[in-house]
Design a protein around this motif. Structure first.
Motif, PDB file in Angstrom:
ATOM      1  N   ILE A   1       0.821  -1.217   0.000  1.00 43.24           N
ATOM      2  CA  ILE A   1       0.000   0.000   0.000  1.00 43.24           C
ATOM      3  C   ILE A   1       0.852   1.264   0.000  1.00 43.24           C
ATOM      4  CG2 ILE A   1      -1.950  -1.152   1.104  1.00 43.24           C
ATOM      5  CD1 ILE A   1      -1.146   0.175   3.750  1.00 43.24           C
TER       6      ILE A   1
ATOM      7  N   GLY B   1     -12.431  -3.904   0.229  1.00 37.27           N
ATOM      8  CA  GLY B   1     -11.286  -3.491  -0.580  1.00 37.27           C
ATOM      9  C   GLY B   1     -11.327  -3.954  -2.025  1.00 37.27           C
ATOM     10  N   PRO B   2     -11.590  -5.237  -2.284  1.00 40.07           N
ATOM     11  CA  PRO B   2     -11.623  -5.703  -3.677  1.00 40.07           C
ATOM     12  C   PRO B   2     -12.669  -4.993  -4.527  1.00 40.07           C
ATOM     13  CG  PRO B   2     -11.388  -7.560  -2.191  1.00 40.07           C
ATOM     14  CD  PRO B   2     -11.652  -6.360  -1.337  1.00 40.07           C
TER      15      PRO B   2
ATOM     16  N   PHE C   1     -11.499  -1.484  -5.309  1.00 34.10           N
ATOM     17  CA  PHE C   1     -10.449  -1.584  -6.336  1.00 34.10           C
ATOM     18  C   PHE C   1     -11.074  -1.776  -7.721  1.00 34.10           C
ATOM     19  CE2 PHE C   1      -7.403  -4.008  -8.891  1.00 34.10           C
ATOM     20  CZ  PHE C   1      -6.264  -3.245  -8.756  1.00 34.10           C
ATOM     21  N   ASN C   2     -12.037  -2.695  -7.825  1.00 27.60           N
ATOM     22  CA  ASN C   2     -12.685  -2.961  -9.112  1.00 27.60           C
ATOM     23  C   ASN C   2     -13.434  -1.741  -9.635  1.00 27.60           C
ATOM     24  OD1 ASN C   2     -11.749  -5.593  -9.088  1.00 27.60           O
ATOM     25  ND2 ASN C   2     -13.627  -6.426  -8.173  1.00 27.60           N
TER      26      ASN C   2
ATOM     27  N   THR D   1     -12.765   1.381  -8.998  1.00 22.59           N
ATOM     28  CA  THR D   1     -11.789   2.395  -9.390  1.00 22.59           C
ATOM     29  C   THR D   1     -11.212   2.113 -10.776  1.00 22.59           C
ATOM     30  OG1 THR D   1     -11.215   2.763  -7.063  1.00 22.59           O
ATOM     31  CG2 THR D   1      -9.666   3.555  -8.703  1.00 22.59           C
ATOM     32  N   LEU D   2     -10.808   0.874 -10.995  1.00 23.18           N
ATOM     33  CA  LEU D   2     -10.212   0.536 -12.292  1.00 23.18           C
ATOM     34  C   LEU D   2     -11.232   0.545 -13.427  1.00 23.18           C
ATOM     35  CD1 LEU D   2      -7.622  -0.114 -10.723  1.00 23.18           C
ATOM     36  CD2 LEU D   2      -7.344  -2.092 -12.202  1.00 23.18           C
TER      37      LEU D   2
ATOM     38  N   ASN E   1      -4.023   4.377  -2.192  1.00 24.31           N
ATOM     39  CA  ASN E   1      -2.883   3.572  -1.773  1.00 24.31           C
ATOM     40  C   ASN E   1      -2.008   3.334  -3.003  1.00 24.31           C
ATOM     41  OD1 ASN E   1      -3.511   0.764  -2.971  1.00 24.31           O
ATOM     42  ND2 ASN E   1      -5.379   1.218  -1.808  1.00 24.31           N
TER      43      ASN E   1
ATOM     44  N   TYR F   1      -0.706   0.642  -4.362  1.00 27.42           N
ATOM     45  CA  TYR F   1      -1.087  -0.492  -5.216  1.00 27.42           C
ATOM     46  C   TYR F   1      -2.146  -0.057  -6.230  1.00 27.42           C
ATOM     47  CZ  TYR F   1      -2.829  -5.163  -6.446  1.00 27.42           C
ATOM     48  OH  TYR F   1      -3.212  -6.299  -7.127  1.00 27.42           O
ATOM     49  N   MET F   2      -3.171   0.631  -5.761  1.00 32.17           N
ATOM     50  CA  MET F   2      -4.247   1.083  -6.649  1.00 32.17           C
ATOM     51  C   MET F   2      -3.744   2.131  -7.640  1.00 32.17           C
ATOM     52  SD  MET F   2      -7.918   2.747  -5.592  1.00 32.17           S
ATOM     53  CE  MET F   2      -8.487   1.256  -4.755  1.00 32.17           C
TER      54      MET F   2
ATOM     55  N   HIS G   1      -1.712   0.704 -10.534  1.00 34.70           N
ATOM     56  CA  HIS G   1      -2.567   0.060 -11.538  1.00 34.70           C
ATOM     57  C   HIS G   1      -3.231   1.095 -12.441  1.00 34.70           C
ATOM     58  CE1 HIS G   1      -1.989  -3.735  -9.430  1.00 34.70           C
ATOM     59  NE2 HIS G   1      -2.638  -4.331 -10.423  1.00 34.70           N
TER      60      HIS G   1
END
Length: 330
Positions: free
Chosen positions: A29, A220-221, A224-225, A227-228, A258, A260-261, A264
């Motif tokens: 992170i 969290g997952p 993340f999904n 956002t992408l 974070n 990681y995000m 990506h």
């Protein structure tokens, strides 16, 4: 008249909490420490401290502010509006408008859009945009899924009127998908789920994270999904609205969720590393304050110059997202 960012500052609580450098999550992170508000220190206190710092450093007259916008999800009370309390504590004029905006990670960009509208409609000359959040007060200390990510902070930005032939803030791109509300939420405490004895009962999830219905929950997952899926298209829409290409921007300043995000997103959008600051190592995700913190640090390091074109990108809880252009004006 056009609105432009006159000046900005941020404030961090004194207490600093450290993430373990031996934990693989810390490296993933990219957050090594976070500033945490004291028990009796509210989000509005952080915003007031940032505003005081701004006004003293820039020698700005408090009475020159004719509208106050306060973005927070950590209000002092259910009512009254925290912005009204801040107006009094800062000694702003009683002819000053004041309101709260209950938005998180997209809130700074939304606040800029409101400030621009007030100035360019002739309703205000100087708008003080404050952000402040203390998510730490909502987090169960035994819930590592959020504890290691979120920090507390406040920021203050003065948006003022100036004669200009071009927009210095905008255009804007907005997005909302309330179907994702359940994925970043404090379930109990509002009228939909009033506080009861059951609200404070703690339970562990399958990963061993402990929380109650009064604590912050983040999937969290799913975040993340979301956002992408949404943010790259929002950035593309922003460029189309602006008739700009990626190479035209000097910096693209994203909400610091974070590392990681962000990595990506950078890879998916093919953004040059030199244009894409990642600056949360010693702050964490400070919600509505991440973008102004990055912006202020770039300015202090003399990396932003007159006429530079920036894109600001906020996204998160709600789901809510927003982008805008800023042409830097000294």
């Amino acid at each position: 008249m056009k609105g432009y960012i006159h000046s900005l500052e941020y404030y961090l609580p004194e207490f600093e909490e450290y993430n373990s450098r031996e934990d693989k999550t810390t490296e993933k992170i990219g957050i090594y420490s976070r500033h945490i508000a004291k028990l009796n220190e509210s989000a509005s206190d952080l915003a007031i401290a940032a505003a005081t710092k701004l006004f003293e450093k820039e020698e700005i007259d408090y009475k020159s502010v004719d509208f106050l916008i306060y973005c927070t999800q950590s209000p002092d009370y259910i009512l009254p509006t925290s912005a009204c309390i801040i107006q009094s504590k800062l000694g702003l004029s009683t002819t000053c408008g004041a309101l709260d905006v209950n938005l998180g990670c997209s809130g700074y960009v939304y606040g800029l859009s409101l400030a621009k509208g007030l100035i360019e409609s002739g309703s205000a000359q100087n708008v003080l945009l404050l952000t402040g959040d203390t998510y730490s007060k909502y987090i169960n200390k035994k819930d590592r899924s959020v504890k290691v990510i979120f920090g507390d902070a406040g920021s203050a930005t003065l948006i003022s009127a100036i004669e200009s032939n071009r927009d210095l803030i905008g255009p804007f791109t907005f997005g909302t998908d309330g179907a994702g509300a359940k994925n970043l939420i404090i379930p109990a405490g509002g009228v939909k789920e009033p506080i009861s004895e059951a609200s404070f009962l703690e339970a562990a999830d399958r990963f061993g994270n402990v929380r109650s219905r009064m604590n912050l929950y983040m999937n969290g997952p799913e975040i993340f999904n979301f956002t992408l899926k949404e943010i790259p298209s929002a950035v593309q829409t922003q460029m189309e609205k602006s008739c700009r290409a990626m190479e035209d921007y000097d910096f693209l300043i994203f909400h610091q969720a974070n590392k990681y995000m962000l990595e990506h997103l950078q890879k998916k959008l093919k953004i040059e590393g030199s244009k894409f600051p990642i600056d949360m190592q010693n702050y964490g995700n400070t919600v509505s304050s991440t973008i102004p913190i990055v912006l202020k640090n770039l300015l202090d390091n003399k990396q932003i110059n007159e006429g530079n074109l920036l894109m600001l990108v906020g996204f998160g809880v709600g789901y809510s997202w927003a982008t805008c252009n800023v042409v830097w004006q000294n």
